[in-house]
Write a protein that holds these residues in place. Sequence first.
Motif, PDB file in Angstrom:
ATOM      1  N   GLU A  84       0.863  -1.170   0.000  1.00 46.85           N
ATOM      2  CA  GLU A  84       0.000   0.000   0.000  1.00 46.85           C
ATOM      3  C   GLU A  84       0.906   1.228   0.000  1.00 46.85           C
ATOM      4  O   GLU A  84       1.995   1.212   0.578  1.00 46.85           O
ATOM      5  N   ASP A  85       0.442   2.309  -0.620  1.00 48.09           N
ATOM      6  CA  ASP A  85       1.265   3.517  -0.733  1.00 48.09           C
ATOM      7  C   ASP A  85       1.753   4.030   0.616  1.00 48.09           C
ATOM      8  O   ASP A  85       2.905   4.443   0.750  1.00 48.09           O
ATOM      9  N   LYS A  86       0.913   3.988   1.642  1.00 47.05           N
ATOM     10  CA  LYS A  86       1.330   4.526   2.944  1.00 47.05           C
ATOM     11  C   LYS A  86       2.442   3.679   3.558  1.00 47.05           C
ATOM     12  O   LYS A  86       3.310   4.213   4.253  1.00 47.05           O
ATOM     13  N   ILE A  87       2.448   2.381   3.295  1.00 46.68           N
ATOM     14  CA  ILE A  87       3.522   1.522   3.790  1.00 46.68           C
ATOM     15  C   ILE A  87       4.806   1.806   3.025  1.00 46.68           C
ATOM     16  O   ILE A  87       5.885   1.919   3.609  1.00 46.68           O
ATOM     17  N   THR A  88       4.697   1.921   1.712  1.00 48.33           N
ATOM     18  CA  THR A  88       5.880   2.232   0.904  1.00 48.33           C
ATOM     19  C   THR A  88       6.457   3.582   1.292  1.00 48.33           C
ATOM     20  O   THR A  88       7.677   3.733   1.391  1.00 48.33           O
ATOM     21  N   LYS A  89       5.622   4.569   1.539  1.00 52.84           N
ATOM     22  CA  LYS A  89       6.112   5.886   1.944  1.00 52.84           C
ATOM     23  C   LYS A  89       6.935   5.786   3.225  1.00 52.84           C
ATOM     24  O   LYS A  89       8.024   6.340   3.324  1.00 52.84           O
ATOM     25  N   LYS A  90       6.424   5.042   4.201  1.00 55.04           N
ATOM     26  CA  LYS A  90       7.158   4.877   5.455  1.00 55.04           C
ATOM     27  C   LYS A  90       8.472   4.132   5.216  1.00 55.04           C
ATOM     28  O   LYS A  90       9.508   4.468   5.789  1.00 55.04           O
ATOM     29  N   THR A  91       8.429   3.120   4.351  1.00 59.49           N
ATOM     30  CA  THR A  91       9.634   2.379   3.980  1.00 59.49           C
ATOM     31  C   THR A  91      10.694   3.322   3.421  1.00 59.49           C
ATOM     32  O   THR A  91      11.850   3.302   3.839  1.00 59.49           O
ATOM     33  N   LEU A  92      10.291   4.159   2.488  1.00 58.47           N
ATOM     34  CA  LEU A  92      11.243   5.073   1.855  1.00 58.47           C
ATOM     35  C   LEU A  92      11.716   6.152   2.826  1.00 58.47           C
ATOM     36  O   LEU A  92      12.887   6.542   2.795  1.00 58.47           O
TER      37      LEU A  92
END
Length: 138
Positions: A27-35
């Motif tokens: 999900e975009d919010k998970i990827t954002k936190k990852t990055l």
Amino acid sequence: MIRTKENNKNVEEFNFLYDSVGWGAYEDKITKKTLDNTFYSVSIYDDSKIIGYGRIIGDTICFLYIQDVMVLPEYQGNKIGTLIMNKLLEKVSEIKNTNRDLRVYLGASKNREKFYEKFGFVTRIDAGLGYGMILKDK
């Protein structure tokens, strides 16, 4: 023309590559936190098209971990992965200049170990460190 960009935090590009190499996408919010929690990354472009990516995570004191080295399937075999690894290892060398005891790990995808051996990586067993392990979902 092939070009690189450091510390790119583009969620859509990351998820596109993640999905393209067969790992699915978050999900975009998970990827954002990852990055946002990535110490250093390098993105590779063919003109404006994202074709490769790799990142480093870790505390920069005790360990670093090379993660998510991805190359679009149609660009694999064209030294894009080598370009990514060289850029990531340049950053590792900068950090090791101030901390020679830093350990650098990576998790190779199955049957990709030979690629990473070219850069000096060995298995934990070969380094006398025991087996690597992962927490299994219940």
